[in-house]
Each structure stands twice: as structure tokens, then as C-alpha cells.
Design a protein around this motif. Structure first.
Motif, PDB file in Angstrom:
ATOM      1  N   PHE A 173      23.209  17.043  20.177  1.00 39.58           N
ATOM      2  CA  PHE A 173      23.444  18.026  21.234  1.00 39.58           C
ATOM      3  C   PHE A 173      22.155  18.345  21.977  1.00 39.58           C
ATOM      4  N   GLU A 174      22.213  18.234  23.302  1.00 37.48           N
ATOM      5  CA  GLU A 174      21.071  18.577  24.139  1.00 37.48           C
ATOM      6  C   GLU A 174      21.302  19.969  24.717  1.00 37.48           C
ATOM      7  N   ASN A 175      20.460  20.884  24.345  1.00 39.33           N
ATOM      8  CA  ASN A 175      20.627  22.272  24.769  1.00 39.33           C
ATOM      9  C   ASN A 175      20.534  22.409  26.285  1.00 39.33           C
ATOM     10  N   ARG A 176      21.508  23.092  26.858  1.00 36.51           N
ATOM     11  CA  ARG A 176      21.517  23.320  28.295  1.00 36.51           C
ATOM     12  C   ARG A 176      21.325  24.801  28.578  1.00 36.51           C
ATOM     13  N   GLU A 177      20.746  25.070  29.721  1.00 32.07           N
ATOM     14  CA  GLU A 177      20.478  26.455  30.075  1.00 32.07           C
ATOM     15  C   GLU A 177      21.774  27.227  30.330  1.00 32.07           C
ATOM     16  N   ARG A 178      21.769  28.472  29.931  1.00 25.99           N
ATOM     17  CA  ARG A 178      22.900  29.364  30.153  1.00 25.99           C
ATOM     18  C   ARG A 178      23.106  29.575  31.645  1.00 25.99           C
ATOM     19  N   VAL A 179      24.367  29.676  32.055  1.00 24.44           N
ATOM     20  CA  VAL A 179      24.682  29.913  33.457  1.00 24.44           C
ATOM     21  C   VAL A 179      25.421  31.241  33.599  1.00 24.44           C
ATOM     22  N   ILE A 180      25.286  31.858  34.763  1.00 25.56           N
ATOM     23  CA  ILE A 180      25.940  33.133  35.034  1.00 25.56           C
ATOM     24  C   ILE A 180      26.501  33.142  36.453  1.00 25.56           C
ATOM     25  N   SER A 181      27.340  34.126  36.721  1.00 22.11           N
ATOM     26  CA  SER A 181      27.916  34.276  38.055  1.00 22.11           C
ATOM     27  C   SER A 181      27.009  35.137  38.926  1.00 22.11           C
ATOM     28  N   VAL A 182      26.919  34.777  40.190  1.00 27.42           N
ATOM     29  CA  VAL A 182      26.165  35.571  41.159  1.00 27.42           C
ATOM     30  C   VAL A 182      27.019  35.724  42.422  1.00 27.42           C
ATOM     31  N   VAL A 183      27.163  36.952  42.881  1.00 23.11           N
ATOM     32  CA  VAL A 183      27.941  37.229  44.097  1.00 23.11           C
ATOM     33  C   VAL A 183      27.016  37.050  45.295  1.00 23.11           C
ATOM     34  N   MET A 184      27.285  36.045  46.095  1.00 23.53           N
ATOM     35  CA  MET A 184      26.414  35.706  47.228  1.00 23.53           C
ATOM     36  C   MET A 184      26.830  36.436  48.504  1.00 23.53           C
ATOM     37  N   CYS A 185      26.929  37.743  48.391  1.00 25.04           N
ATOM     38  CA  CYS A 185      27.229  38.570  49.556  1.00 25.04           C
ATOM     39  C   CYS A 185      26.580  39.931  49.343  1.00 25.04           C
ATOM     40  N   HIS A 186      25.876  40.395  50.343  1.00 25.08           N
ATOM     41  CA  HIS A 186      25.126  41.638  50.242  1.00 25.08           C
ATOM     42  C   HIS A 186      25.429  42.505  51.459  1.00 25.08           C
ATOM     43  N   ALA A 187      26.670  42.403  51.932  1.00 23.98           N
ATOM     44  CA  ALA A 187      27.052  42.966  53.221  1.00 23.98           C
ATOM     45  C   ALA A 187      26.910  44.474  53.310  1.00 23.98           C
ATOM     46  N   ARG A 188      26.371  44.927  54.446  1.00 28.97           N
ATOM     47  CA  ARG A 188      26.282  46.358  54.751  1.00 28.97           C
ATOM     48  C   ARG A 188      26.667  46.581  56.211  1.00 28.97           C
ATOM     49  N   GLY A 189      27.383  47.652  56.457  1.00 29.45           N
ATOM     50  CA  GLY A 189      27.719  48.012  57.834  1.00 29.45           C
ATOM     51  C   GLY A 189      28.669  47.061  58.523  1.00 29.45           C
ATOM     52  N   VAL A 190      29.471  46.336  57.756  1.00 26.15           N
ATOM     53  CA  VAL A 190      30.443  45.410  58.353  1.00 26.15           C
ATOM     54  C   VAL A 190      31.744  46.165  58.621  1.00 26.15           C
ATOM     55  N   LYS A 191      32.191  46.175  59.856  1.00 20.27           N
ATOM     56  CA  LYS A 191      33.422  46.868  60.218  1.00 20.27           C
ATOM     57  C   LYS A 191      34.633  45.956  60.033  1.00 20.27           C
ATOM     58  N   ASP A 192      35.788  46.579  59.851  1.00 15.97           N
ATOM     59  CA  ASP A 192      37.030  45.810  59.715  1.00 15.97           C
ATOM     60  C   ASP A 192      37.566  45.420  61.095  1.00 15.97           C
ATOM     61  N   LYS A 193      38.214  44.266  61.133  1.00 19.31           N
ATOM     62  CA  LYS A 193      38.839  43.810  62.376  1.00 19.31           C
ATOM     63  C   LYS A 193      40.153  44.532  62.632  1.00 19.31           C
ATOM     64  N   PHE A 194      40.830  44.871  61.535  1.00 21.91           N
ATOM     65  CA  PHE A 194      42.107  45.576  61.636  1.00 21.91           C
ATOM     66  C   PHE A 194      42.396  46.262  60.302  1.00 21.91           C
ATOM     67  N   THR A 195      43.388  47.113  60.284  1.00 22.51           N
ATOM     68  CA  THR A 195      43.761  47.833  59.068  1.00 22.51           C
ATOM     69  C   THR A 195      44.713  46.972  58.249  1.00 22.51           C
ATOM     70  N   TYR A 196      44.351  46.761  57.007  1.00 22.89           N
ATOM     71  CA  TYR A 196      45.174  45.929  56.118  1.00 22.89           C
ATOM     72  C   TYR A 196      45.909  46.818  55.123  1.00 22.89           C
ATOM     73  N   ASP A 197      47.243  46.742  55.119  1.00 21.82           N
ATOM     74  CA  ASP A 197      48.059  47.545  54.209  1.00 21.82           C
ATOM     75  C   ASP A 197      48.873  46.679  53.250  1.00 21.82           C
ATOM     76  N   GLY A 198      48.465  45.459  53.073  1.00 24.02           N
ATOM     77  CA  GLY A 198      49.208  44.539  52.216  1.00 24.02           C
ATOM     78  C   GLY A 198      48.812  44.630  50.750  1.00 24.02           C
ATOM     79  N   ILE A 199      49.142  43.597  49.995  1.00 28.78           N
ATOM     80  CA  ILE A 199      48.833  43.515  48.571  1.00 28.78           C
ATOM     81  C   ILE A 199      47.324  43.597  48.371  1.00 28.78           C
ATOM     82  N   GLN A 200      46.904  44.428  47.423  1.00 21.96           N
ATOM     83  CA  GLN A 200      45.468  44.611  47.169  1.00 21.96           C
ATOM     84  C   GLN A 200      44.917  43.436  46.355  1.00 21.96           C
ATOM     85  N   ASP A 201      44.858  42.309  46.992  1.00 21.60           N
ATOM     86  CA  ASP A 201      44.383  41.069  46.382  1.00 21.60           C
ATOM     87  C   ASP A 201      43.643  40.286  47.465  1.00 21.60           C
ATOM     88  N   CYS A 202      42.448  39.842  47.160  1.00 22.56           N
ATOM     89  CA  CYS A 202      41.629  39.139  48.154  1.00 22.56           C
ATOM     90  C   CYS A 202      42.317  37.900  48.705  1.00 22.56           C
TER      91      CYS A 202
END
Length: 275
Positions: free
Chosen positions: A93-122
């Protein structure tokens, strides 16, 4: 009386014959299970998350024995489990480096295009008009990735963006798989510098939409001593094979789009301890 006795003897003989036949057939057609499958299954974490692309831990154990999956395929168990599986299989076994998740979004001040009232799922929101968010590439913030995480390694921050708890993250990739915007990446743990933006809009357009967007100024590209970051399609992209996390690109980024993940994680862990 003789007739009844004869019938009983005949039935007994037939029973013996059929019994012997069934025993022979059972042995001949029996599906022999490799004992290594049970041994591997015993050292697996039992999460049955499917991150290994197999139907649960049992399926993974069988796939390893059949040579259809690598001994390091359990992303949840990572190196510790991979080493045990390798020992059972009698391979190096060749030891491999541990991996993790990173969220590649740092958004601030982004306005919505419209009001969404649907299912709360991305995923559902993304289907409706390409998503309600003013940025066509940013996080929709409905927490689908958080719901998908079986290890409670994510939570929704006060800024409306998902946060990763590094100590709990297994790098299984479930959060990344359910994100319709593909803004979650699985990266080596030692890599601490990340471009927290996925926008492919031109700099002037991106800046109007989001304060933290990459404007493709190429300052990061110019200062990197390792040729590890380049602007591609209006977005700075890091080559983690070259990146040393020196942080020089972080210092010159005018929009603070490039961040030092170590500092971000420290703040996230502190916040998680309070909730």
C-alpha cells in the motif's frame, strides 16, 4: 401389511437417493465465497455511503477481491483503512494524502434575479431559469450539499454559504456530486490556497454581480514563482500539482477571491463550536 411395508421401504430408499443427489448438487453448484470479502468488510467503516462507486461496503469488499476496485477505494476510511485492506489482500500500500471538500464560492452582495418559491433544493432551483441567483455560477445556498453529507461535516453559515468542518470531512465527494453548480472541489488536505470563484464572466461583468469575483486581472499569474496559477476563460485556475500554498497570489488578489484555507477553516471550526 406387506404392501404398506414395501411402500415405506421404497419411499425411504427414494428419500436417501434424492438426499444424496441434493447433497452432491449443493456441493457441485455451491457459490464459494472468498473469505477475504468478509475480512475486508470487517475493517471498513460501515458507512455504506457509495462514495467508492460500489453498492455499499459489502459491494466494495467484493470488488476489491475481484480486482475491480483499488485497496485505497474507501474514501471514508482513507489511509488507515486502505492499509488494512492491503494487508488482507497481500499487496503493498502506497500512502496517499488525505483529501477534503472545499466550497469554491465566496459570494457577497449578489442579488437574486427573481423570487424563487419552489422546492428548497439547489438542483430543483437550478432547473428554474438557470437558478434565481444573480450570478449564474455561484452557490444557490439551499443546503443540498449539507443534506447529502452523512458525516455532519458541513453546515450552512450565517452568510448563506455552506461551510466545511475539516476534521469531520472524509472527502467522500457526496456534497460535490449533488451540487448543480459544481462549485465544490475535492482537494488534497495540504493545499491551503484556493480560488473561491467559478464565474466565467468577463472581469467587468463579474465585478458588477459579485464583490468577490475573479476579474481575470492576472496579478496572481504574474507573481506566482511556481507557474501554478493561470487565468483560463476569465477565471484563475490553480494547478495543485505545482502549488506550494506559498500565498503570494493571496496577497495580490484585489478582490480577495483567492483565500488561505487554513485561516478560513480556523474561523469555521470556531463558529461550528458555538452552534
Amino acid at each position: 401389511m406387506d404392501l404398506i411395508l414395501g411402500a415405506a421401504i421404497t419411499l425411504s430408499i427414494l428419500g436417501m437417493v434424492f438426499g444424496i443427489g441434493l447433497a452432491i448438487a449443493s456441493d457441485k453448484f455451491a457459490v464459494k465465497v472468498d473469505p477475504r470479502i468478509d475480512s475486508i468488510n470487517e475493517v471498513l467503516p460501515g458507512a455504506n455511503c457509495g462514495a467508492c462507486s460500489q453498492p455499499g461496503c459489502g459491494g466494495f469488499a467484493q470488488a476489491v477481491v475481484e480486482g475491480k476496485a483499488p485497496v485505497s477505494g474507501c474514501t471514508v476510511g482513507q489511509a488507515a483503512v486502505a492499509k488494512l485492506v492491503a494487508n488482507i489482500m497481500g499487496v503493498k500500500f502506497e500512502n496517499r494524502e488525505r483529501v477534503i471538500s472545499v466550497v469554491m464560492c465566496h459570494a457577497r452582495g449578489v442579488k437574486d434575479k427573481f423570487t424563487y418559491d419552489g422546492i428548497q433544493d439547489c438542483r430543483a432551483a437550478h432547473i428554474v431559469g438557470g437558478g434565481f441567483l444573480g450570478c449564474d455560477y455561484g452557490c444557490l445556498g439551499l443546503g443540498t450539499c449539507v443534506e447529502a453529507c452523512k458525516f455532519e461535516a458541513m453546515y450552512m453559515g450565517k452568510d448563506g454559504l455552506p461551510q466545511v468542518i475539516k476534521e469531520r470531512c472524509t472527502g467522500c465527494g457526496k456534497c460535490a456530486a449533488v451540487c448543480p453548480r459544481k462549485i465544490i472541489s475535492i482537494v488534497p488536505e495540504s493545499k491551503m490556497v484556493h480560488v473561491r470563484c467559478k464565474s466565467l464572466d468577463k472581469g467587468a461583468v463579474a465585478k458588477k454581480i459579485c464583490q468577490d469575483s475573479c476579474i481575470a486581472c492576472k496579478q496572481c499569474e504574474k507573481i506566482c514563482p511556481y507557474d501554478a496559477i493561470h487565468v483560463q476563460n476569465n477565471l484563475a485556475v490553480i494547478d495543485y500539482n505545482k502549488c506550494t500554498s506559498c500565498g503570494k497570489c493571496v496577497e495580490v488578489c484585489p478582490n480577495h477571491t483567492i483565500i488561505n484555507f487554513a485561516r478560513e477553516q480556523s474561523l469555521a471550526a470556531h463558529t461550528a463550536a458555538l452552534v
